[in-house]
Design an enzyme around this catalytic site. Sequence first.
Site, PDB file in Angstrom:
ATOM      1  N   GLU A 246       8.802  16.081  15.993  1.00 34.52           N
ATOM      2  CA  GLU A 246       9.227  15.940  14.783  1.00 34.52           C
ATOM      3  C   GLU A 246       8.559  16.785  13.739  1.00 34.52           C
ATOM      4  O   GLU A 246       7.394  16.550  13.676  1.00 34.52           O
ATOM      5  CB  GLU A 246       9.316  14.167  14.271  1.00 34.52           C
ATOM      6  CG  GLU A 246       9.614  14.106  12.883  1.00 34.52           C
ATOM      7  CD  GLU A 246       9.712  12.605  12.314  1.00 34.52           C
ATOM      8  OE1 GLU A 246      10.490  12.040  11.786  1.00 34.52           O
ATOM      9  OE2 GLU A 246       8.684  11.994  12.902  1.00 34.52           O
TER      10      GLU A 246
ATOM     11  N   SER B  65       5.077   7.588  10.541  1.00 35.30           N
ATOM     12  CA  SER B  65       4.942   8.392  11.648  1.00 35.30           C
ATOM     13  C   SER B  65       4.710   7.363  13.022  1.00 35.30           C
ATOM     14  O   SER B  65       4.074   6.292  12.908  1.00 35.30           O
ATOM     15  CB  SER B  65       3.749   9.435  11.773  1.00 35.30           C
ATOM     16  OG  SER B  65       2.593   8.832  11.949  1.00 35.30           O
TER      17      SER B  65
ATOM     18  N   GLU C 211       9.161   1.025  11.214  1.00 31.75           N
ATOM     19  CA  GLU C 211      10.245   2.054  11.134  1.00 31.75           C
ATOM     20  C   GLU C 211       9.462   3.467  11.231  1.00 31.75           C
ATOM     21  O   GLU C 211       8.844   3.975  10.304  1.00 31.75           O
ATOM     22  CB  GLU C 211      11.179   1.860   9.745  1.00 31.75           C
ATOM     23  CG  GLU C 211      12.294   2.758   9.665  1.00 31.75           C
ATOM     24  CD  GLU C 211      12.280   3.814   8.947  1.00 31.75           C
ATOM     25  OE1 GLU C 211      12.206   5.029   9.578  1.00 31.75           O
ATOM     26  OE2 GLU C 211      12.266   3.859   7.616  1.00 31.75           O
TER      27      GLU C 211
ATOM     28  N   CYS D 106      13.108  10.752   8.055  1.00 33.31           N
ATOM     29  CA  CYS D 106      13.042  10.314   9.441  1.00 33.31           C
ATOM     30  C   CYS D 106      14.204  10.374  10.371  1.00 33.31           C
ATOM     31  O   CYS D 106      14.197  10.413  11.564  1.00 33.31           O
ATOM     32  CB  CYS D 106      12.507   8.919   9.575  1.00 33.31           C
ATOM     33  SG  CYS D 106      13.263   7.696   8.584  1.00 33.31           S
TER      34      CYS D 106
ATOM     35  N   LYS E 155       0.902  -1.219   0.064  1.00 36.65           N
ATOM     36  CA  LYS E 155      -0.006   0.055   0.107  1.00 36.65           C
ATOM     37  C   LYS E 155       0.971   1.038   0.054  1.00 36.65           C
ATOM     38  O   LYS E 155       1.362   1.620   1.192  1.00 36.65           O
ATOM     39  CB  LYS E 155      -0.941  -0.071   1.386  1.00 36.65           C
ATOM     40  CG  LYS E 155      -2.150   0.723   0.975  1.00 36.65           C
ATOM     41  CD  LYS E 155      -2.204   2.173   0.880  1.00 36.65           C
ATOM     42  CE  LYS E 155      -2.100   3.087   2.152  1.00 36.65           C
ATOM     43  NZ  LYS E 155      -2.241   4.346   1.772  1.00 36.65           N
TER      44      LYS E 155
END
Length: 496
Positions: free
Chosen positions: A399, A248, A269, A303, A195
């Site tokens: 973040e 996220s 991750e 990230c 996806k």
Amino acid sequence: MTLAFEAPRIQEVVGSLSRKMLINGEWVDAASGSTFDSVNPATEEVLASVAHGQAEDADRAVRAARAAFEDGSAWRKMPHGQRGRIIHKLGDLILDHLEEFALLESLDNGKPFAVAKAADVPLAADMFHYMSGWTTKIEGSTLPISAHDPDAYLGFTLREPVGVAAQIIPWNFPLLMAAWKVAPALAAGCTIVLKPAEQTPLSALLLGELAMQAGLPPGVLNIVTGFGDAGAALAAHPDVDKVAFTGSTEVGKQIVQAAAGNLKKVTLELGGKSPNVVYADADIEKAIAGSANAIFFNQGECCVAGSRLYVEESVYDQVVEGVAEQARNIKVGNGLDESTMMGPLVSSEQFDRVTGYISSGRDEGANIIGGERVGDKGYFVAPTILTGTREEMKAVQEEIFGPVVAAAPFNADRDILPTANNTNFGLGAGVFTRDIGKAYRTARRLRAGTVWVNTWNVFDATLPFGGYKESGWGREMGQAVFNNYMETKTVITDLS
């Protein structure tokens, strides 16, 4: 503006793609018949209308993957060398379509075409080439059972694929993140439902076309384009054996909850707020260039972006001014412009998020260098440095996922590492110093899955990548990711 591609070539590449989903080796419409638009973040123009997959489509794809997995002659029971050759061929085909992939990444994500061509696409091909070799390295073991009569009992282990893997990937490195997920799962003998992010579905569709050309049997790789509801349906599906997710931390926690129904294996991750520690004894020019690369590469949509910069007081002003000068020299613009060094943010939502954090930093008393909108069309934000920051500031703790770095000095007599580790995340970190002993001691104490020394953003298919704490579970790349898609079975035999 000098474009790497002119409009007719762009239309040729985008127009050649199927706008449908890949299920059981066929390109199909969404069950609802609905579509959604993929938008160019540099121009805000629609690139393509793509099938809007939802829960029913996710179920169709899972059933196709399950059927392909249970058909022992099709993939998992294929001779390992043959499976490896198909995976390797897919890597070759990616390189054969290098410019098309780089164009799609630039159009769909916004990143510079030159960067995608030099980094994203070759690294994706490299992942398939590397993982193709693991198909012939699947080993078990045989040994007598010493706790009993060794002449009467024999034990051995088998290594088998996990089964059906649902893989949900982000928009910041669309092709590369697909390669990190798909290549090891294929090598292990799993079947897949992929996806892609709704913001960047196009390169996944081209990957699907090439996978069929490489010889993947129907149902081994299925691709469902859609939004978060499709991903949620995959994570919760009772016939999925494993979920692999990059994105996220907030969504990662939702994935874990959804996967709990049948206790799927899960690898994640997730986010990061990576500290970059620059000591006074560093090669200052290298530290400046590395610190700029750490935060401004890929528009800061990484990230592992080095978004917290800690510099020893005696060189703080020099390093910050150097990074600011690097920022001022970055050409921000359309990714297809050959002179562009940094493209737009991926979407209007991401633009609002990043500019919101810049405003938050200003409101909390930080000094802002850069940070303005660039142009009046597209989601462009200038590289940004926040100085005068405090640890409790929102822009320091959370973040941002954009080209925004928070800089702060530290005293040589004070241990900076507790501050550097003062985050819920632990994905990446860096240290700049000429002292190898200091570099080693710092790297050992930084709580992160990857620590760069005197560099940043260097990756290799052979090296595991992942995070500590809320940056995720498990690892990508290397043998570690291959093991994520394998089960170990023990067989005990009575020989009497």
